[in-house]
Design a protein around this motif. Sequence first.
Motif, PDB file in Angstrom:
ATOM      1  N   SER A  80       0.826  -1.212   0.000  1.00 26.98           N
ATOM      2  CA  SER A  80       0.000   0.000   0.000  1.00 26.98           C
ATOM      3  C   SER A  80       0.858   1.259   0.000  1.00 26.98           C
ATOM      4  O   SER A  80       1.916   1.315   0.647  1.00 26.98           O
ATOM      5  N   THR A  82       0.276   3.759   1.573  1.00 26.84           N
ATOM      6  CA  THR A  82       0.266   4.319   2.922  1.00 26.84           C
ATOM      7  C   THR A  82       1.206   3.576   3.875  1.00 26.84           C
ATOM      8  O   THR A  82       1.378   3.999   5.014  1.00 26.84           O
ATOM      9  N   THR A  84       4.565   2.390   5.689  1.00 20.71           N
ATOM     10  CA  THR A  84       5.792   3.116   6.035  1.00 20.71           C
ATOM     11  C   THR A  84       6.974   2.563   5.242  1.00 20.71           C
ATOM     12  O   THR A  84       6.939   1.418   4.773  1.00 20.71           O
TER      13      THR A  84
END
Length: 109
Positions: A80, A82, A84
């Motif tokens: 994803s 998003t 980290t």
Amino acid sequence: IMMTQSPDTNLTWVKALSSVNGVYLIQDTLSGRLYVGSAYGEQGIYGRWSVYANNGHGGNIDLKDLDPNNFQFSVLEIVSATATAEAVINCENRWKEKLGTRQFGLNQN
């Protein structure tokens, strides 16, 4: 995606790969040696692929002496956008272990 193709000819791929992070594989088709890397941040996987397409080695020492015309670029895992950087790097390290690219391939780290 061939490294010699213009991004304009593959706008669907550019859009899709720009929107995700992930782990990729580069195979030197002459030797069979493998390099595993990760992409995260601006333009995701497409952004990282673009660096290889532009300079042939992406700043990776073991790829600099090889002919990029013999590289095959594959996506191993989509992560994803998003996620980290740490999470993406953990995925990358798992693939390096699975494929033995530190011992037998083109990864030094």
